[in-house]
Scaffold this motif. Structure first.
Motif, PDB file in Angstrom:
ATOM      1  N   TYR A  86      34.689   9.006 -76.115  1.00  0.00           N
ATOM      2  CA  TYR A  86      35.158  10.277 -76.677  1.00  0.00           C
ATOM      3  C   TYR A  86      33.993  11.235 -76.728  1.00  0.00           C
ATOM      4  CZ  TYR A  86      37.020  13.596 -80.122  1.00  0.00           C
ATOM      5  OH  TYR A  86      37.432  14.740 -80.766  1.00  0.00           O
ATOM      6  N   LEU A  87      34.158  12.425 -76.138  1.00  0.00           N
ATOM      7  CA  LEU A  87      33.092  13.429 -76.140  1.00  0.00           C
ATOM      8  C   LEU A  87      33.300  14.356 -77.332  1.00  0.00           C
ATOM      9  CD1 LEU A  87      31.099  13.235 -73.734  1.00  0.00           C
ATOM     10  CD2 LEU A  87      33.393  12.439 -73.068  1.00  0.00           C
ATOM     11  N   SER A  88      32.331  14.406 -78.220  1.00  0.00           N
ATOM     12  CA  SER A  88      32.475  15.254 -79.413  1.00  0.00           C
ATOM     13  C   SER A  88      31.108  15.595 -79.993  1.00  0.00           C
ATOM     14  CB  SER A  88      33.270  14.512 -80.487  1.00  0.00           C
ATOM     15  OG  SER A  88      32.391  13.834 -81.359  1.00  0.00           O
ATOM     16  N   PRO A  89      31.025  16.676 -80.773  1.00  0.00           N
ATOM     17  CA  PRO A  89      29.740  17.036 -81.388  1.00  0.00           C
ATOM     18  C   PRO A  89      29.249  15.975 -82.376  1.00  0.00           C
ATOM     19  CG  PRO A  89      31.311  18.849 -81.540  1.00  0.00           C
ATOM     20  CD  PRO A  89      32.080  17.650 -81.096  1.00  0.00           C
ATOM     21  N   ALA A 112      38.803  13.887 -73.780  1.00  0.00           N
ATOM     22  CA  ALA A 112      38.389  15.239 -74.181  1.00  0.00           C
ATOM     23  C   ALA A 112      39.298  15.706 -75.312  1.00  0.00           C
ATOM     24  CB  ALA A 112      38.500  16.193 -72.998  1.00  0.00           C
ATOM     25  N   GLY A 113      38.670  16.072 -76.430  1.00  0.00           N
ATOM     26  CA  GLY A 113      39.448  16.592 -77.553  1.00  0.00           C
ATOM     27  C   GLY A 113      39.605  18.101 -77.426  1.00  0.00           C
ATOM     28  N   ARG A 114      40.575  18.611 -78.169  1.00  0.00           N
ATOM     29  CA  ARG A 114      40.721  20.066 -78.295  1.00  0.00           C
ATOM     30  C   ARG A 114      40.969  20.342 -79.767  1.00  0.00           C
ATOM     31  NH1 ARG A 114      39.875  24.538 -74.634  1.00  0.00           N
ATOM     32  NH2 ARG A 114      38.712  23.374 -73.040  1.00  0.00           N
ATOM     33  N   GLU A 130      31.119   7.246 -78.680  1.00  0.00           N
ATOM     34  CA  GLU A 130      31.271   8.693 -78.898  1.00  0.00           C
ATOM     35  C   GLU A 130      29.952   9.380 -78.532  1.00  0.00           C
ATOM     36  OE1 GLU A 130      32.860   9.387 -82.766  1.00  0.00           O
ATOM     37  OE2 GLU A 130      33.052  11.556 -82.500  1.00  0.00           O
ATOM     38  N   TRP A 131      30.016  10.370 -77.618  1.00  0.00           N
ATOM     39  CA  TRP A 131      28.798  11.029 -77.146  1.00  0.00           C
ATOM     40  C   TRP A 131      28.931  12.544 -77.190  1.00  0.00           C
ATOM     41  CZ3 TRP A 131      24.576   8.301 -77.016  1.00  0.00           C
ATOM     42  CH2 TRP A 131      24.650   6.927 -76.782  1.00  0.00           C
ATOM     43  N   SER A 132      27.814  13.206 -77.498  1.00  0.00           N
ATOM     44  CA  SER A 132      27.741  14.665 -77.515  1.00  0.00           C
ATOM     45  C   SER A 132      26.806  15.125 -76.403  1.00  0.00           C
ATOM     46  CB  SER A 132      27.175  15.155 -78.867  1.00  0.00           C
ATOM     47  OG  SER A 132      26.799  16.519 -78.775  1.00  0.00           O
ATOM     48  N   ILE A 133      27.078  16.281 -75.826  1.00  0.00           N
ATOM     49  CA  ILE A 133      26.138  16.804 -74.807  1.00  0.00           C
ATOM     50  C   ILE A 133      25.150  17.766 -75.439  1.00  0.00           C
ATOM     51  CG2 ILE A 133      27.701  16.476 -72.850  1.00  0.00           C
ATOM     52  CD1 ILE A 133      28.115  19.562 -72.904  1.00  0.00           C
ATOM     53  N   GLY A 134      25.300  18.014 -76.753  1.00  0.00           N
ATOM     54  CA  GLY A 134      24.330  18.907 -77.405  1.00  0.00           C
ATOM     55  C   GLY A 134      24.876  19.432 -78.718  1.00  0.00           C
ATOM     56  N   ASP A 135      23.978  20.006 -79.504  1.00  0.00           N
ATOM     57  CA  ASP A 135      24.371  20.422 -80.857  1.00  0.00           C
ATOM     58  C   ASP A 135      24.941  21.831 -80.842  1.00  0.00           C
ATOM     59  OD1 ASP A 135      21.569  18.607 -82.218  1.00  0.00           O
ATOM     60  OD2 ASP A 135      23.663  18.002 -81.861  1.00  0.00           O
ATOM     61  N   TYR A 136      26.123  21.925 -80.258  1.00  0.00           N
ATOM     62  CA  TYR A 136      26.862  23.189 -80.286  1.00  0.00           C
ATOM     63  C   TYR A 136      28.349  22.819 -80.158  1.00  0.00           C
ATOM     64  CZ  TYR A 136      25.450  21.907 -75.590  1.00  0.00           C
ATOM     65  OH  TYR A 136      25.122  21.195 -74.469  1.00  0.00           O
ATOM     66  N   VAL A 137      29.181  23.712 -80.616  1.00  0.00           N
ATOM     67  CA  VAL A 137      30.609  23.413 -80.590  1.00  0.00           C
ATOM     68  C   VAL A 137      31.247  24.129 -79.399  1.00  0.00           C
ATOM     69  CG1 VAL A 137      32.784  23.563 -81.847  1.00  0.00           C
ATOM     70  CG2 VAL A 137      30.635  23.170 -83.083  1.00  0.00           C
ATOM     71  N   LEU A 138      31.980  23.384 -78.614  1.00  0.00           N
ATOM     72  CA  LEU A 138      32.678  23.976 -77.461  1.00  0.00           C
ATOM     73  C   LEU A 138      34.148  24.170 -77.820  1.00  0.00           C
ATOM     74  CD1 LEU A 138      31.074  21.580 -74.814  1.00  0.00           C
ATOM     75  CD2 LEU A 138      30.387  23.926 -75.361  1.00  0.00           C
ATOM     76  N   SER A 139      34.879  24.781 -76.927  1.00  0.00           N
ATOM     77  CA  SER A 139      36.311  25.014 -77.197  1.00  0.00           C
ATOM     78  C   SER A 139      37.104  23.725 -76.995  1.00  0.00           C
ATOM     79  CB  SER A 139      36.845  26.101 -76.268  1.00  0.00           C
ATOM     80  OG  SER A 139      35.987  27.208 -76.320  1.00  0.00           O
ATOM     81  N   GLY A 140      36.448  22.756 -76.335  1.00  0.00           N
ATOM     82  CA  GLY A 140      37.118  21.477 -76.101  1.00  0.00           C
ATOM     83  C   GLY A 140      36.144  20.536 -75.428  1.00  0.00           C
ATOM     84  N   GLY A 141      36.538  19.316 -75.262  1.00  0.00           N
ATOM     85  CA  GLY A 141      35.645  18.311 -74.703  1.00  0.00           C
ATOM     86  C   GLY A 141      35.569  18.301 -73.186  1.00  0.00           C
ATOM     87  N   GLU A 142      36.377  19.129 -72.527  1.00  0.00           N
ATOM     88  CA  GLU A 142      36.457  19.044 -71.050  1.00  0.00           C
ATOM     89  C   GLU A 142      35.115  19.333 -70.374  1.00  0.00           C
ATOM     90  OE1 GLU A 142      38.778  20.444 -72.916  1.00  0.00           O
ATOM     91  OE2 GLU A 142      40.513  19.196 -72.447  1.00  0.00           O
ATOM     92  N   LEU A 143      34.403  20.348 -70.858  1.00  0.00           N
ATOM     93  CA  LEU A 143      33.110  20.649 -70.211  1.00  0.00           C
ATOM     94  C   LEU A 143      32.133  19.504 -70.434  1.00  0.00           C
ATOM     95  CD1 LEU A 143      32.760  24.452 -70.975  1.00  0.00           C
ATOM     96  CD2 LEU A 143      33.349  23.356 -68.799  1.00  0.00           C
ATOM     97  N   ALA A 144      32.214  18.878 -71.612  1.00  0.00           N
ATOM     98  CA  ALA A 144      31.344  17.723 -71.882  1.00  0.00           C
ATOM     99  C   ALA A 144      31.723  16.549 -70.980  1.00  0.00           C
ATOM    100  CB  ALA A 144      31.457  17.328 -73.353  1.00  0.00           C
ATOM    101  N   VAL A 145      33.013  16.370 -70.765  1.00  0.00           N
ATOM    102  CA  VAL A 145      33.472  15.314 -69.853  1.00  0.00           C
ATOM    103  C   VAL A 145      32.892  15.564 -68.460  1.00  0.00           C
ATOM    104  CG1 VAL A 145      35.509  14.560 -68.537  1.00  0.00           C
ATOM    105  CG2 VAL A 145      35.585  14.613 -71.042  1.00  0.00           C
TER     106      VAL A 145
HETATM  107  C1  4F9 Z   1      30.616  17.136 -76.657  1.00  0.00           C
HETATM  108  C2  4F9 Z   1      31.804  17.712 -77.075  1.00  0.00           C
HETATM  109  C3  4F9 Z   1      31.741  18.915 -77.778  1.00  0.00           C
HETATM  110  C4  4F9 Z   1      32.982  19.552 -78.249  1.00  0.00           C
HETATM  111  C5  4F9 Z   1      34.252  19.050 -78.107  1.00  0.00           C
HETATM  112  N1  4F9 Z   1      35.087  19.952 -78.695  1.00  0.00           N
HETATM  113  C6  4F9 Z   1      34.326  20.958 -79.205  1.00  0.00           C
HETATM  114  N2  4F9 Z   1      33.029  20.723 -78.933  1.00  0.00           N
HETATM  115  C7  4F9 Z   1      30.532  19.520 -78.034  1.00  0.00           C
HETATM  116  C8  4F9 Z   1      29.365  18.898 -77.588  1.00  0.00           C
HETATM  117  N3  4F9 Z   1      29.425  17.724 -76.913  1.00  0.00           N
END
Ligand code: 4F9
Length: 246
Positions: A86-89, A112-114, A130-145
């Protein structure tokens, strides 16, 4: 290697994945990519995948059921053992070391969550990592995926030609990449470093390594602190520091 992506925007992920290096990997059959949309498993005629958060607050939360059904359908679609990610902050910070480990898996199911996120019980019940690509919030997990997908696919045998794999070397060594130049030789009076036109491949290798070490020292001392430099690297970095302070 097979990737299953669970997302409310399958076209977004599928089209972005089919450009460049990753697109060629799919065409060559090195990578299999399959998309799963939780909305296809929503039981009601409105195909509801989200609901209001318990405890109130802004936004919506993704419901367990449609997501879980999509994940289970993906899992059942192949006998290949899979890690479900699961990709999330709230995840651990994704680094190249993690990417290298994930590239050894025969199959990854990327979720990818929304909205404001997913019901915590989905994570507890279905998610392995559960992994994050960085400390910022995206509109969804698709770009992180797509970031994880791209970074992993590049490491698969046969994906990068020799020319590209050189880029891997510095990052794989935990260093920032060196500067790169191409024609013309002079831009606004700025010349290409002479050594790069010398034809002396030993000198060029040392120059590039020195630049990578120096840049890492200047810009990402945290990365440098993790490294055990060999004698040559220590010497080149000292040379860079000396020139920097000269
Ligand atoms: C992975 C996911 C996210 C994210 C998913 N939905 C909102 N932000 C942010 C950073 N890394």
């Amino acid at each position: 290697m097979r990737f299953d992506v669970v997302t409310l925007f399958p076209e977004m992920v599928d089209s972005a994945a089919r450009y460049g290096v990753t697109g060629r990997a799919i065409e060559q059959g090195i990578v299999d990519l399959k998309l799963w949309n939780p909305r296809d498993w929503a039981p009601d005629r409105h195909r509801t995948v989200d609901d209001r958060p318990y405890g109130g607050g802004p936004g919506m939360v993704m419901k367990v059921e449609p997501l879980r059904s999509a994940i289970r359908a993906a899992r059942a679609d192949s006998d290949l053992p899979a890690k479900t990610i699961y990709l999330s902050p709230q995840g651990g910070l994704l680094t190249q070391d993690v990417v290298v480990r994930l590239a050894r898996c025969p199959r990854l199911i990327l979720v990818a969550g929304r909205y404001e996120g997913v019901d915590e019980r989905l994570i507890e019940l279905e998610i392995d990592e559960e992994w994050s690509i960085g400390d910022y919030v995206l509109s969804g997990g698709e770009l992180a995926v797509l970031v994880m997908f791209d970074a992993v696919v590049r490491l698969l045998p046969g994906v990068l030609g020799h020319a590209d794999s050189a880029v891997q070397d510095s990052h794989m060594a935990g260093l920032l990449d060196c500067p790169h130049y191409t024609r013309p030789e002079v831009v606004d009076g700025r010349r290409v470093p002479q050594v790069l036109q010398s034809g002396d491949h030993g000198a060029i290798r040392r120059w590039r390594l020195k630049q990578s070490l120096g840049r890492t020292w200047l810009r990402r001392p945290d990365l440098l602190a993790k490294l055990e430099l060999d004698a040559e690297q220590r010497s080149l970095l000292e040379e860079f520091k000396h020139e920097f302070y000269a």
